[in-house]
Design an enzyme around this catalytic site. Structure first.
Site, mmCIF file in Angstrom:
data_model
loop_
_atom_site.group_PDB
_atom_site.id
_atom_site.type_symbol
_atom_site.label_atom_id
_atom_site.label_comp_id
_atom_site.label_asym_id
_atom_site.label_seq_id
_atom_site.Cartn_x
_atom_site.Cartn_y
_atom_site.Cartn_z
ATOM 1 N N GLY A 129 -9.621 -5.886 9.530
ATOM 2 C CA GLY A 129 -8.822 -5.254 10.041
ATOM 3 C C GLY A 129 -8.306 -5.624 11.249
ATOM 4 N N GLN A 167 0.774 -1.287 0.030
ATOM 5 C CA GLN A 167 0.089 0.226 -0.105
ATOM 6 C C GLN A 167 0.922 1.294 -0.086
ATOM 7 O OE1 GLN A 167 -2.398 1.827 3.197
ATOM 8 N NE2 GLN A 167 -4.184 1.363 1.935
ATOM 9 N N CYS A 221 -7.254 6.798 4.765
ATOM 10 C CA CYS A 221 -6.637 7.069 5.896
ATOM 11 C C CYS A 221 -6.903 8.438 6.242
ATOM 12 C CB CYS A 221 -5.336 6.872 5.830
ATOM 13 S SG CYS A 221 -4.539 6.968 7.655
ATOM 14 N N LYS A 250 -8.175 1.753 -1.943
ATOM 15 C CA LYS A 250 -8.736 1.444 -0.904
ATOM 16 C C LYS A 250 -9.139 2.821 -0.438
ATOM 17 C CE LYS A 250 -8.729 -0.483 3.796
ATOM 18 N NZ LYS A 250 -9.067 0.700 4.633
ATOM 19 N N HIS A 290 -14.003 1.131 2.578
ATOM 20 C CA HIS A 290 -14.319 1.102 3.964
ATOM 21 C C HIS A 290 -15.604 1.623 4.196
ATOM 22 C CE1 HIS A 290 -12.740 1.930 8.150
ATOM 23 N NE2 HIS A 290 -14.029 1.760 8.259
ATOM 24 N N ASN A 340 -14.719 -3.300 3.631
ATOM 25 C CA ASN A 340 -13.998 -3.086 4.660
ATOM 26 C C ASN A 340 -14.717 -2.362 6.016
ATOM 27 O OD1 ASN A 340 -11.303 -1.299 5.832
ATOM 28 N ND2 ASN A 340 -11.638 -3.166 6.764
#
Length: 336
Positions: free
Chosen positions: A230, A66, A96, A135, A167, A207
């Protein structure tokens, strides 16, 4: 088995957790689950020359790299370096929410700049034969997920991306910590399922909030292509990975139980110790191995108290395993 097949189940990239020692350990529990590195920033590789961040054992495969960043040329160069280092999947972090990534204008911030993400992905795809994946979150801050997510996926598709991990929460860049961002924004599984229906040509993994193999199997049965787990996989590795090959991948040969996994780690630990790695750097990823089982507490305590000591070696594992075995043996009942 192709990467897309391995991606039916994956362990999420987690900073400070999914390092090379963690991944080697997880691979001993599941042969097929797709593993991910911690996020590595493109500037660190391209400008900083920190190629040691790409180090991994071939036994970890299948494992994906990643990357974090926001400069298309730099990310393309980093993707090429990842391919040269042996990674066959390069994943772009668009999810993130930490202060670190916000200051660098990457991670979840990129969801506010879909055209840039498209340019980045196209550049990464052109730079190497590695499969480029993304992601992301379902949106950030005031964005309306039902509007932003399909447009975002369409941009990715046009850039040549064929596999996405979503996610199923918003990321709040202002007002929530990274920890809170993993827990407070509500999950929206139906939206991710709707995206699979709207983009049938894309491989879409979900996710967020998945805590068991049964739950993962249920989401796959609903039509999703993959499930990424996770924290649960890290905190309870045996529960999530020991039976993954059988339940998710149909491999009836079975995975290693916790005791077998510890024994299988010994040669790796001895090799790493001989290269100057401290025992605690490895065993910290093994603390949850017996979670929910007799002896779990004493296993954690012995490793936590002893593995960091200078010169600590596999005798610490022996001591911890002996304690687990003792805890698993019922005490004899006294005669009345």
């Amino acid at each position: 088995m192709q990467l897309t097949q391995h991606a039916r189940l994956s362990v999420a990239p987690m900073m400070d957790w999914t390092d090379r020692h963690c991944r080697f350990f997880h691979r001993l529990l599941s042969r097929h689950t797709l593993l991910y590195t911690e996020m590595v920033t493109a500037p660190a590789l391209v400008r900083g020359g920190a190629l040691h961040l790409l180090r991994h054992d071939p036994a970890e495969q299948p494992v994906a790299l990643q990357l974090g960043g926001s400069d298309a040329d730099e990310l393309a160069q980093a993707a090429a370096l990842g391919w040269q280092a042996g990674y066959r999947e390069i994943n772009l972090n668009c999810g993130c929410p930490s202060d670190r990534v916000q200051s660098g204008s990457f991670g979840a911030v990129l969801m506010e700049h879909p055209a840039l993400v498209g340019d980045i992905c196209a550049a990464m795809i052109a730079a190497s034969p590695a499969e480029v994946t993304v992601k992301c979150r379902i949106g950030v801050d005031a964005q309306v997920p039902e509007e932003i997510l399909p447009a975002f996926l369409e941009t990715l598709s046009q850039a040549g991306v064929r596999r996405v991990i979503i996610h199923a929460r918003k990321a709040w860049l202002q007002g929530l910590s990274p920890k809170d961002n993993r827990e407070i924004p509500p999950l929206d599984y139906p939206l991710v399922l709707a995206m699979k229906a709207a983009f049938p040509q894309m491989h879409i993994s979900i996710n967020g909030g998945v805590t068991s193999l049964a739950q993962a199997a249920g989401l796959l049965d609903e039509g999703l292509d993959g499930v990424m787990i996770g924290r649960a996989a890290y905190q309870r590795p045996a529960d999530l990975l020991q039976d993954a090959d059988r339940i998710v991948f149909g491999d009836m040969s079975g995975g290693r139980d916790p005791f077998e996994a510890v024994q299988a780690m010994r040669p790796y630990i001895l090799r790493e110790l001989s290269e100057g790695v401290r025992l605690a750097s490895i065993t910290r990823h093994m603390l949850g191995l017996f979670a929910g089982k007799p002896g779990a507490r004493v296993w954690r305590r012995i490793l936590s108290e002893n593995a960091h000591r200078a010169g600590a070696g596999t005798e610490v594992l022996d001591m911890a395993l002996d304690a687990v075995n003792a805890a698993a043996v019922p005490e004899p009942q006294q005669q009345s």
